[in-house]
Design a protein around this motif. Sequence first.
Motif, PDB file in Angstrom:
ATOM      1  N   SER A  75       0.830  -1.207   0.000  1.00  0.00           N
ATOM      2  CA  SER A  75       0.000   0.000   0.000  1.00  0.00           C
ATOM      3  C   SER A  75       0.865   1.257   0.000  1.00  0.00           C
ATOM      4  N   THR A  76       2.011   1.222   0.665  1.00  0.00           N
ATOM      5  CA  THR A  76       2.936   2.354   0.626  1.00  0.00           C
ATOM      6  C   THR A  76       3.503   2.540  -0.774  1.00  0.00           C
ATOM      7  N   GLU A  77       3.842   1.433  -1.401  1.00  0.00           N
ATOM      8  CA  GLU A  77       4.340   1.476  -2.783  1.00  0.00           C
ATOM      9  C   GLU A  77       3.295   2.116  -3.709  1.00  0.00           C
ATOM     10  N   LEU A  78       2.048   1.722  -3.557  1.00  0.00           N
ATOM     11  CA  LEU A  78       0.977   2.294  -4.385  1.00  0.00           C
ATOM     12  C   LEU A  78       0.765   3.778  -4.079  1.00  0.00           C
ATOM     13  N   ALA A  79       0.782   4.141  -2.804  1.00  0.00           N
ATOM     14  CA  ALA A  79       0.582   5.542  -2.429  1.00  0.00           C
ATOM     15  C   ALA A  79       1.675   6.427  -3.034  1.00  0.00           C
ATOM     16  N   LEU A  80       2.916   5.961  -2.998  1.00  0.00           N
ATOM     17  CA  LEU A  80       4.011   6.734  -3.583  1.00  0.00           C
ATOM     18  C   LEU A  80       3.868   6.838  -5.101  1.00  0.00           C
ATOM     19  N   ALA A  81       3.439   5.756  -5.730  1.00  0.00           N
ATOM     20  CA  ALA A  81       3.252   5.783  -7.185  1.00  0.00           C
ATOM     21  C   ALA A  81       2.124   6.741  -7.566  1.00  0.00           C
TER      22      ALA A  81
ATOM     23  N   ALA B  98       0.228  11.940  -9.641  1.00  0.00           N
ATOM     24  CA  ALA B  98      -0.538  13.176  -9.445  1.00  0.00           C
ATOM     25  C   ALA B  98       0.344  14.403  -9.669  1.00  0.00           C
ATOM     26  N   GLU B  99       1.584  14.347  -9.198  1.00  0.00           N
ATOM     27  CA  GLU B  99       2.502  15.471  -9.416  1.00  0.00           C
ATOM     28  C   GLU B  99       2.799  15.651 -10.899  1.00  0.00           C
ATOM     29  N   ARG B 100       2.998  14.569 -11.581  1.00  0.00           N
ATOM     30  CA  ARG B 100       3.286  14.652 -13.022  1.00  0.00           C
ATOM     31  C   ARG B 100       2.073  15.173 -13.791  1.00  0.00           C
ATOM     32  N   ALA B 101       0.883  14.716 -13.428  1.00  0.00           N
ATOM     33  CA  ALA B 101      -0.338  15.196 -14.079  1.00  0.00           C
ATOM     34  C   ALA B 101      -0.523  16.695 -13.822  1.00  0.00           C
ATOM     35  N   THR B 102      -0.191  17.138 -12.622  1.00  0.00           N
ATOM     36  CA  THR B 102      -0.287  18.565 -12.300  1.00  0.00           C
ATOM     37  C   THR B 102       0.674  19.377 -13.166  1.00  0.00           C
ATOM     38  N   ASP B 103       1.874  18.856 -13.385  1.00  0.00           N
ATOM     39  CA  ASP B 103       2.819  19.536 -14.278  1.00  0.00           C
ATOM     40  C   ASP B 103       2.247  19.658 -15.690  1.00  0.00           C
TER      41      ASP B 103
END
Length: 129
Positions: free
Chosen positions: A61-67, A72-77
Motif C-alpha cells: 500500500s505504501t508502494e501504491l501511495a508513492l506511485a 498526481a505530481e506529473r499530471a499537475t505539471d
Amino acid sequence: MPDPQTQTSDPSGPGAGAGAAPGRRKRPVQLLFEPQADAPEPERFFDLESIDDPAELLRRSTELALAFRAAAERATDFQAVAAAQLADPRRFDALSGTEIAARADWTPDYAAKMIEYGRTLLQPRRHED
C-alpha cells in the motif's frame, strides 16, 4: 444429405453472380441456450484486500501511495503546461485565466498560479557549470 443451415456459402463458387437466386441468404445458427451473465465481481483495489500479512500490506500500500503521488505530481505539471500554452498571448485563440479556470474547475487565482508555473516549465533549462 448435408444440413443446408450448416453449409457455408462461397460467393466465388457455382451459382454466384448473375445466376444466383436473388434474396436467398444463409440464416444464422440458432442459439440453443442463453449465455449466462457473469455475476459482477466484488470491487478490488489492486488486490490489497487479499493480502493477509500486515507487513506485506503496509509495503504494497505504501508502494501504491508513492506511485499515485508521483503520478498526481506529473499530471499537475502537464496541467500547468497546458494552461500556460492556452494562455499564451501569441496564440490567436488564447484564453484568459478566468476561461482556463472554468475549464479546469479551478479558482481564477489558482489558474493564474498554474499558468505562471507552466511558463516556468516551458522555459528552456539553463545548466550552470
